[in-house]
Design a protein around this motif. Sequence first.
Motif, PDB file in Angstrom:
ATOM      1  N   GLU A 180      -5.725   4.768   3.794  1.00 45.19           N
ATOM      2  CA  GLU A 180      -5.154   5.525   2.669  1.00 45.19           C
ATOM      3  C   GLU A 180      -5.967   6.784   2.391  1.00 45.19           C
ATOM      4  OE1 GLU A 180      -5.214   2.479  -0.291  1.00 45.19           O
ATOM      5  OE2 GLU A 180      -3.109   1.935   0.023  1.00 45.19           O
ATOM      6  N   ILE A 187       1.529  -5.347   6.490  1.00 42.60           N
ATOM      7  CA  ILE A 187       2.430  -4.324   5.944  1.00 42.60           C
ATOM      8  C   ILE A 187       3.843  -4.885   5.961  1.00 42.60           C
ATOM      9  CG2 ILE A 187       3.236  -1.947   6.206  1.00 42.60           C
ATOM     10  CD1 ILE A 187       0.683  -1.589   7.976  1.00 42.60           C
ATOM     11  N   SER A 215       6.322  -3.983   3.594  1.00 42.79           N
ATOM     12  CA  SER A 215       7.189  -3.228   2.669  1.00 42.79           C
ATOM     13  C   SER A 215       8.601  -3.112   3.237  1.00 42.79           C
ATOM     14  CB  SER A 215       6.598  -1.830   2.479  1.00 42.79           C
ATOM     15  OG  SER A 215       7.528  -1.003   1.830  1.00 42.79           O
ATOM     16  N   ASN A 220      10.249  -0.564   2.628  1.00 42.15           N
ATOM     17  CA  ASN A 220      10.375   0.893   2.739  1.00 42.15           C
ATOM     18  C   ASN A 220       9.896   1.315   4.131  1.00 42.15           C
ATOM     19  OD1 ASN A 220       9.755   3.633   2.714  1.00 42.15           O
ATOM     20  ND2 ASN A 220       9.275   3.659   0.525  1.00 42.15           N
ATOM     21  N   ASP A 221      10.850   1.644   5.021  1.00 46.05           N
ATOM     22  CA  ASP A 221      10.510   1.948   6.421  1.00 46.05           C
ATOM     23  C   ASP A 221       9.554   3.117   6.559  1.00 46.05           C
ATOM     24  OD1 ASP A 221      12.017  -0.119   7.232  1.00 46.05           O
ATOM     25  OD2 ASP A 221      13.746   1.049   7.912  1.00 46.05           O
ATOM     26  N   LYS A 280       7.288   4.083   4.507  1.00 45.70           N
ATOM     27  CA  LYS A 280       5.940   3.635   4.103  1.00 45.70           C
ATOM     28  C   LYS A 280       5.285   2.843   5.247  1.00 45.70           C
ATOM     29  CE  LYS A 280       3.799   1.160   0.232  1.00 45.70           C
ATOM     30  NZ  LYS A 280       4.077   0.346  -0.948  1.00 45.70           N
ATOM     31  N   ARG A 293       4.222   5.188   7.959  1.00 48.14           N
ATOM     32  CA  ARG A 293       3.042   5.971   7.567  1.00 48.14           C
ATOM     33  C   ARG A 293       1.772   5.119   7.727  1.00 48.14           C
ATOM     34  NH1 ARG A 293       4.210   6.933   2.569  1.00 48.14           N
ATOM     35  NH2 ARG A 293       2.582   5.760   1.497  1.00 48.14           N
ATOM     36  N   TYR A 294       1.836   3.878   7.243  1.00 50.00           N
ATOM     37  CA  TYR A 294       0.671   2.988   7.352  1.00 50.00           C
ATOM     38  C   TYR A 294       0.295   2.747   8.812  1.00 50.00           C
ATOM     39  CZ  TYR A 294      -0.333   1.354   2.593  1.00 50.00           C
ATOM     40  OH  TYR A 294      -0.759   1.259   1.301  1.00 50.00           O
TER      41      TYR A 294
END
Length: 475
Positions: A349, A379, A381, A383-384, A386, A389-390
Amino acid sequence: MGNGNRALSDPLFRRIGAIADRRGVQAYAIGGFVRDYYLMRPCTDIDIVIVGGGTGGGIAVAEELGREVKSKVNVFRNFGTAMLRVGKWEVEFVGARRESYRADSRKPIVEDGTMEDDQRRRDFTINAMAFGLNADNFGRLVDPFEGMEDMEAQLIRTPLDPDTTFSDDPLRMVRAVRFATQLDFRIESETFAAIRRNRERIKIISRERIAAEVEKIMRSPRPSKGWRLFDESGLLELFFPQLSKLKGVDTVRGRAHKDNFIHTLKVLDNIVPHADNLWLRWAALLHDIGKPRTKAWDERVGWTFHGHEVVGSKMIPGIFREQKLPMDERMKYVQKLVFLHLRPIILSEDEVTDSAVRRLLFEAGDDVEDLMTLCEADITSGNDAKVRRYLANFALVRRKMKEIEEKDHIRNFQPPITGEIIMETYGIPPCRTVGIIKEQIKNAILDGEIPNEYDAAYALMEKLAAEEGLTPASR
């Protein structure tokens, strides 16, 4: 699904049948061997039931087979069983029996019985099917409880009234969950309702027996299914309350946190394609175990779980002891991964600094790859963007780790200046000052202030010692 004759192509089966015919008894291959033949699963264990000849009938046939094939026979007279190896097969013989139980024990009262008595005492219909081995019924399927239909319907069902089956031997409730998970079958609704009704009986079962079944669930292709069934049946809170406490969602001013039980099961399934390592799977199951104890509401940021990785890692030895898991390096490995599981996420992050990566390599040591695998599985989430990004950030952390490891050799490093060198140089006994100087040298290397080399570390020791008012001992 064909008949059983192809299953019995090995000459061993005709040989057992011939011995049974000579002795005037009946022989059947039963249970897992029959089930796995139809499911096309590999199986090298054969259970043979001998009808006639009393409870010792199985032992007598085993001993005769042992003499013929020149193999040692292990006899367990108390249980009326005998076991031997023949080529690739592990063969166990038992006399057909009838079982009855008392309420306070899972140890049955055993008497001689018919073939149907023996099939009736089996845990599930899919494990109660048998192939005849005598000349007059060789290869014939004996299936009085319609196990074959249940196999085709992918159902786990008990041959008798399920309340009786589970009350008699409550371990069978755990085995129902294990078979449903391993085979990806469904537990038949009346059978499942009986597990719920009898769940309290699990308390008479030893933790070692439960642990053996749980290990098979953890090694299966989708272990989350087993944990979900444990939860829905009410067994989970009885034998693994810490995991059960992850369930549920609290809401304050319309803000809710995610259900940590559901999240944990997703992480466990996420890790399966990357990890045959049973203990990495355990780390996935337990990574958030400290969250219920650290959950708090903060007016500015909402729900927090500060320090859950520290609290969780401290819970690991107690959980391992309770669940009868090994109290050795494997427990320490899980504890370490639980403790460090947030570190790469925080790294990804923020800006990835060399010193943060050095510290991660130093603390994780040889387990750093497993730690990164766990973090990527963490991970979950919806939210694809997100997730992408991770994962991109983790790829950056991995690249940086490779560069720094090649340059600085930090993984598992021991600082070049030891406590002994400091004490000898300055003629001092073990004391706090030695620890302070050692720690500062270690931090200087991890922070990249000096290279991981003896001369640079020695020069820093001299500087730090002078600041502490130390003078070198005269030689």
